[in-house]
Motif scaffolding. Structure first.
Motif, PDB file in Angstrom:
ATOM      1  N   THR A 115      12.056  -3.415  -3.339  1.00  0.00           N
ATOM      2  CA  THR A 115      11.498  -4.640  -4.066  1.00  0.00           C
ATOM      3  C   THR A 115      10.171  -4.339  -5.084  1.00  0.00           C
ATOM      4  N   ASN A 116       9.335  -3.244  -4.563  1.00  0.00           N
ATOM      5  CA  ASN A 116       8.217  -2.792  -5.151  1.00  0.00           C
ATOM      6  C   ASN A 116       8.786  -2.021  -6.414  1.00  0.00           C
ATOM      7  N   GLN A 117       9.725  -0.959  -6.342  1.00  0.00           N
ATOM      8  CA  GLN A 117      10.370  -0.338  -7.347  1.00  0.00           C
ATOM      9  C   GLN A 117      10.872  -1.082  -8.488  1.00  0.00           C
ATOM     10  N   ARG A 118      11.611  -2.269  -8.272  1.00  0.00           N
ATOM     11  CA  ARG A 118      12.294  -3.121  -9.084  1.00  0.00           C
ATOM     12  C   ARG A 118      11.036  -3.709  -9.779  1.00  0.00           C
ATOM     13  N   ALA A 119      10.225  -4.349  -9.085  1.00  0.00           N
ATOM     14  CA  ALA A 119       8.916  -4.776  -9.899  1.00  0.00           C
ATOM     15  C   ALA A 119       8.334  -3.963 -10.833  1.00  0.00           C
ATOM     16  N   VAL A 120       8.282  -2.588 -10.784  1.00  0.00           N
ATOM     17  CA  VAL A 120       7.680  -1.846 -11.726  1.00  0.00           C
ATOM     18  C   VAL A 120       8.600  -1.234 -12.850  1.00  0.00           C
ATOM     19  N   ASN A 121       9.895  -1.020 -12.458  1.00  0.00           N
ATOM     20  CA  ASN A 121      10.952  -0.466 -13.568  1.00  0.00           C
ATOM     21  C   ASN A 121      12.227  -1.398 -12.876  1.00  0.00           C
ATOM     22  N   ASP A 122      12.893  -2.229 -13.988  1.00  0.00           N
ATOM     23  CA  ASP A 122      13.919  -2.888 -13.578  1.00  0.00           C
ATOM     24  C   ASP A 122      14.915  -2.146 -14.536  1.00  0.00           C
ATOM     25  N   LYS A 123      14.489  -1.141 -15.333  1.00  0.00           N
ATOM     26  CA  LYS A 123      15.481  -0.463 -16.103  1.00  0.00           C
ATOM     27  C   LYS A 123      16.481   0.558 -15.429  1.00  0.00           C
ATOM     28  N   LYS A 124      16.007   0.783 -14.115  1.00  0.00           N
ATOM     29  CA  LYS A 124      16.635   1.906 -13.250  1.00  0.00           C
ATOM     30  C   LYS A 124      17.006   1.283 -11.976  1.00  0.00           C
ATOM     31  N   ARG A 125      18.435   1.287 -11.606  1.00  0.00           N
ATOM     32  CA  ARG A 125      18.956   0.835 -10.385  1.00  0.00           C
ATOM     33  C   ARG A 125      18.146   1.664  -9.240  1.00  0.00           C
ATOM     34  N   ILE A 135       1.032  -1.086   0.105  1.00  0.00           N
ATOM     35  CA  ILE A 135       0.026   0.006  -0.050  1.00  0.00           C
ATOM     36  C   ILE A 135       0.805   1.299  -0.178  1.00  0.00           C
ATOM     37  N   TYR A 136       1.877   1.223   0.679  1.00  0.00           N
ATOM     38  CA  TYR A 136       2.782   2.376   0.826  1.00  0.00           C
ATOM     39  C   TYR A 136       3.282   2.630  -0.586  1.00  0.00           C
ATOM     40  N   TRP A 137       3.713   1.510  -1.277  1.00  0.00           N
ATOM     41  CA  TRP A 137       4.304   1.915  -2.529  1.00  0.00           C
ATOM     42  C   TRP A 137       3.536   2.282  -3.574  1.00  0.00           C
ATOM     43  N   ARG A 138       2.335   1.768  -3.479  1.00  0.00           N
ATOM     44  CA  ARG A 138       1.046   2.129  -4.347  1.00  0.00           C
ATOM     45  C   ARG A 138       0.928   3.586  -4.265  1.00  0.00           C
ATOM     46  N   TYR A 139       0.947   4.424  -3.059  1.00  0.00           N
ATOM     47  CA  TYR A 139       0.755   5.760  -3.249  1.00  0.00           C
ATOM     48  C   TYR A 139       2.246   6.618  -3.433  1.00  0.00           C
ATOM     49  N   LEU A 140       3.121   5.958  -3.196  1.00  0.00           N
ATOM     50  CA  LEU A 140       4.548   6.552  -3.477  1.00  0.00           C
ATOM     51  C   LEU A 140       4.733   6.420  -5.032  1.00  0.00           C
ATOM     52  N   ASN A 141       4.158   5.432  -5.712  1.00  0.00           N
ATOM     53  CA  ASN A 141       4.684   4.990  -7.053  1.00  0.00           C
ATOM     54  C   ASN A 141       3.627   6.181  -7.732  1.00  0.00           C
ATOM     55  N   LYS A 142       2.420   6.264  -7.472  1.00  0.00           N
ATOM     56  CA  LYS A 142       1.446   6.885  -8.148  1.00  0.00           C
ATOM     57  C   LYS A 142       1.529   8.530  -7.840  1.00  0.00           C
ATOM     58  N   GLY A 143       2.026   8.728  -6.987  1.00  0.00           N
ATOM     59  CA  GLY A 143       2.079  10.282  -6.293  1.00  0.00           C
ATOM     60  C   GLY A 143       3.411  10.965  -6.585  1.00  0.00           C
ATOM     61  N   ILE A 144       4.719  10.048  -6.904  1.00  0.00           N
ATOM     62  CA  ILE A 144       5.950  10.547  -7.086  1.00  0.00           C
ATOM     63  C   ILE A 144       6.575   9.813  -8.355  1.00  0.00           C
ATOM     64  N   PHE A 145       6.876   8.606  -8.073  1.00  0.00           N
ATOM     65  CA  PHE A 145       7.842   7.736  -9.020  1.00  0.00           C
ATOM     66  C   PHE A 145       7.189   7.622 -10.361  1.00  0.00           C
ATOM     67  N   ASN A 146       6.143   7.266 -10.681  1.00  0.00           N
ATOM     68  CA  ASN A 146       5.448   7.064 -11.636  1.00  0.00           C
ATOM     69  C   ASN A 146       5.211   8.203 -12.510  1.00  0.00           C
ATOM     70  N   TYR A 147       4.876   9.387 -11.565  1.00  0.00           N
ATOM     71  CA  TYR A 147       4.521  10.630 -11.921  1.00  0.00           C
ATOM     72  C   TYR A 147       5.624  11.448 -12.723  1.00  0.00           C
ATOM     73  N   ILE A 148       6.750  11.587 -11.807  1.00  0.00           N
ATOM     74  CA  ILE A 148       7.715  12.643 -12.082  1.00  0.00           C
ATOM     75  C   ILE A 148       9.048  11.876 -12.412  1.00  0.00           C
ATOM     76  N   GLY A 149       9.099  10.621 -12.366  1.00  0.00           N
ATOM     77  CA  GLY A 149      10.271   9.761 -12.551  1.00  0.00           C
ATOM     78  C   GLY A 149      11.558  10.326 -11.901  1.00  0.00           C
ATOM     79  N   ASN A 150      11.554  10.371 -10.724  1.00  0.00           N
ATOM     80  CA  ASN A 150      12.702  10.701  -9.959  1.00  0.00           C
ATOM     81  C   ASN A 150      13.625   9.547  -9.808  1.00  0.00           C
ATOM     82  N   ASP A 151      14.698   9.662  -9.420  1.00  0.00           N
ATOM     83  CA  ASP A 151      15.947   8.865  -9.608  1.00  0.00           C
ATOM     84  C   ASP A 151      16.170   7.646  -8.313  1.00  0.00           C
TER      85      ASP A 151
END
Length: 783
Positions: free
Chosen positions: A436-446, A375-391
């Motif tokens: 682990t959740n980040q790697r599951a949605v994007n394994d192109k970025k370490r 659940i934590y990752w779902r919000y983080l991914n939607k609100g930041i990672f998938n939205y702005i593409g931070n590193d």
């Protein structure tokens, strides 16, 4: 001979029946160890591998199924031999032998030659019943006997300026600036990890070393590696290897508390580019989210305030166009005005104590619940990672902070039991969920994670622990070094600190950033940071960007720029070291005991270290110091990095250390690549490298290269060029290039420089150079 006969006889008998009766006690031989009962305990000896033994104890007749948060390794099939020796039973692999006393419960560990390594004490384990927040549990204690003069390390990041952990006591409760794991490593080449996440106690005195905590079992792993490198390899085989971070993660990071809007941080980056001072990463600290009614009720909403961050996607795109990266902070606690908090409350996934900031109503989520991590990752991914593409991520307060503390807060329930029973594992699980959740949605970025706390096993998630909100003082700078070295000896290679210290308000008088003592402290801390796994400037009270200390041409600006540029020139060395860390279980910050354990003087030296396998670093930690004592271990010859002066090991020297020089000594036989002058890590290809060869011993170095930021290296998509130096023949061999990747250089220029001296001409320098066009084929150069 009699002992051998008894051994053979026992094996024959054991093949006939699986148990034997000794002193009215029963031992059961298993496929990977022994089971027996002693002192009202059931005890299981289990070989995880030839060098690693698990010892698992529970109260007699009260089995308990332990699920480890740290251990990811599984037992390997290991060839074992079972012996008897009087009233003792021995089980041995090809590396370790374990002797048990079924009467006392004592367990002794030996190397294969019969040298005693460690004793798990006779009668040394106790289970004292205790009520843990309404659940029957135990206060568990396990005692060990060490040699009188045996030095040990590890335990955690402890800011007490001590290196050897003998005769010390520590309340193991992870908090800001205190990061513990129940673990110690011995100079004898073994380590013990007591797999327990409760608030615990470590104590060592002349009578015993002990761990004491809360739980239903005493569960520890004995790992024998013969030396510190071997031990760390066993730790990572057990708890997870360290992945490679991207090349940019070894550049320079600029941060502050805090950049208030998107233009402020972007303008900082632009000014670094205008000044042509190298920079790879900017970090966005807290309160980028909406501040309802100017309160913190929306704390950590993982969304952006529309006035201050009107177009966060464009903001990050602009950062990327300037060839830089963004880390953004996220916290484990949520204010009551956030959607996350409401969902966690509804699903009973909040630990109900107040966390940072004070009086905000923010509370931490239950990281021990697997569904909560998702659940934590779902919000983080939607609100930041998938939205702005931070590193990457800055995970602050991962202990977490505890505001308005009440003792009863430790009784609060989590998914795995009371908060006190699992508290020290909080950071481990928080980091795991995001990585682990980040790697599951994007394994192109370490994955890159900066985190304020840690626990053994956290290296698996690409985490880099920083030392917390430390004060900006000379004393605190000095304490960073042994704390970092003990932390990395736990097998967690990535560590850093706030360059200059976090709280710097004391320096506001007499000029703030222009205060000469603060300027000197900041430069000395930056020198230390240049030889840490992450080089990161951060703090409050005073801004830390380079121009705040003066203009180019002033000593403070120039000294900072010198070490930032030195860091970038060493990127080929550092990135190759990163490969060694990941592939060979290596270590960035190497206490001298790792390479010179036979020199007993190194057993107490925690204020200098090797960075990688070649560069000895002795940070200056005193004000107005122009000379600095450096111990050069015996067993090697050394060269002053700045002057090329040759020095024999086994002595303390006083070396020149003006403000723009940190003592650096290079081990004879070292081969060090020097990269190009760049403004960011990937600005130029490594097609024209200088290779320094320090004569006086044979040596080798593997230059590692890959695509810089993806996981293709795990599939073998990388290249290695091995350099080997034969000191007697003065021949350098550049071997055939191994491997390949799509953007690999097919040919390049190497500029070789020999740096040398000898005993009869102490201080004299002999330099020879050569240039080679290398096309990937084996080549020899004779100097």
């Amino acid at each position: 001979m009699k002992f051998q006969v008894k051994t053979i006889l026992f094996i024959v008998v054991a093949s006939f029946f699986m148990t034997t009766n000794l002193c009215a006690q029963t031992i059961q031989q298993t496929t990977n160890g022994l089971n027996f009962s002693a002192q009202e305990m059931d005890i299981k000896i289990e070989f995880y591998a030839e060098h690693t033994v698990r010892v698992y104890k529970t109260p007699k007749g009260k089995p308990y199924q332990k699920n480890s948060l740290s251990v990811v390794g599984i037992p390997k099939k290991t060839q074992l031999t079972y012996l008897t020796k009087g009233d003792r039973t021995i089980v041995k692999s090809n590396a370790v032998q374990v002797e048990v006393n079924v009467e006392t419960g004592g367990i002794s560990f030996y190397d294969i030659a019969g040298n005693k390594l460690l004793k798990d004490k006779d009668y040394g384990t106790q289970f004292s019943p205790i009520n843990d927040a309404g659940t029957p549990s135990y206060k568990v204690r396990n005692g060990f006997l060490l040699d009188k003069d045996e030095a040990i390390y590890g335990v955690g990041q402890v800011l007490d300026n001590k290196f050897n952990r003998r005769n010390s006591s520590h309340h193991m409760q992870n908090e800001n600036m205190s990061t513990y794991s129940p673990y110690f490593l011995s100079v004898k080449g073994y380590a013990v990890f007591w797999d327990n996440y409760s608030i615990s106690q470590f104590n060592d005195n002349p009578q015993e070393l002990s761990f004491e905590g809360l739980g239903h079992c005493s569960d520890y792993y004995f790992m024998y590696g013969q030396n510190a490198d071997g031990v760390i390899s066993k730790v990572r085989e057990l708890t997870g290897k360290a992945p490679m971070l991207p090349l940019w993660a070894y550049g320079f990071f600029q941060s502050k508390e805090r950049y208030h809007n998107q233009d402020e941080s972007l303008n900082v980056l632009k000014k670094y580019r205008d000044l042509r001072v190298p920079l790879d990463v900017v970090i966005q600290d807290w309160r980028y989210w909406p501040e309802y009614n100017k309160s913190d009720s929306a704390w950590n909403s993982q969304s952006f305030d529309k006035e201050r961050f009107p177009d966060p996607k464009k903001w990050v795109d602009e950062i990327h166009k300037l060839n830089a990266k963004l880390l953004i902070v996220t916290w484990p606690g949520f204010g009551p005005h956030t959607a996350q908090r409401k969902e966690f409350d509804e699903k009973k996934m909040i630990i109900n104590f107040d966390t940072w900031p004070p009086n905000s109503g923010a509370r931490p989520y239950d990281v021990f619940n697997p569904k909560a991590l998702d659940i934590y990752w779902r919000y983080l991914n939607k609100g930041i990672f998938n939205y702005i593409g931070n590193d990457g991520w800055w995970l602050d307060s991962t202990e977490p902070d505890h505001i308005n503390f009440k003792p009863s807060d430790f009784d609060l329930p989590t998914y795995l039991g009371s908060y006190r029973s699992v508290k020290n594992g909080y950071s481990l699980m928080h980091n795991k969920g995001i990585a682990t959740n980040q790697r599951a949605v994007n394994d192109k970025k370490r994955g890159v994670i900066l985190t304020r706390s840690g626990f053994i096993g956290q290296q698996l998630y690409g985490s880099n622990t920083w030392s917390g909100d430390v004060n900006s003082t000379w004393e605190m700078l000095e304490k960073q070094i042994p704390a970092a070295l003990n932390y990395t000896l736990m097998g967690i290679p990535n560590w850093n600190s706030d360059i200059g210290g976090f709280f710097a308000g004391r320096w506001r008088k007499d000029g703030g950033n222009k205060n000469p003592e603060f300027q000197e402290l900041y430069v000395r801390w930056m020198q230390f940071g240049a030889f840490s796994p992450m080089m990161r400037s951060h703090g409050t009270d005073l801004p830390r960007e380079i121009w705040n200390f003066g203009d180019r041409g002033s000593w403070c600006f120039d000294a900072q720029e010198k070490f930032i540029k030195l860091r970038y020139s060493l990127l080929p060395y550092i990135y190759s070291t990163s490969w060694d860390v990941s592939n060979n279980h290596g270590t960035f910050m190497r206490p001298l005991i790792m390479d010179f354990v036979d020199d007993k003087k190194t057993h107490e030296i925690g204020n200098e270290y090797l960075f990688g396998r070649s560069i000895l670093v002795a940070p200056v930690t005193k004000y107005k110091t122009n000379q600095w004592p450096v111990y050069l271990p015996k067993g090697s010859k050394w060269y002053n990095f700045w002057t090329d002066e040759y020095v024999e090991g086994g002595q303390t020297i006083h070396t020149n250390a003006p403000i723009d020089v940190v003592p650096l000594y290079i081990k004879a036989g070292s081969i060090i690549p020097i990269g190009p002058d760049v403004q960011y890590s990937t600005e130029k290809k490594w097609d024209n490298l200088t290779i320094r060869i320090y004569v006086g011993a044979d040596g080798e170095f593997s230059l590692y290269e890959d695509e810089n930021d993806n996981y293709n290296y795990e599939k073998g998509i990388y290249s290695i060029i091995k350099f080997k130096w034969d000191d007697t023949k003065k021949i350098l061999t550049i071997e055939d290039r191994e491997g390949s990747f799509p953007t690999m250089l097919k040919s390049r220029k190497f500029n070789f420089t020999l740096i040398g001296g000898n005993k009869s001409a102490m201080g004299n320098k002999l330099k020879k150079s050569a240039t080679l066009l290398y096309t990937g084929k084996n080549t020899k150069l004779k100097f």
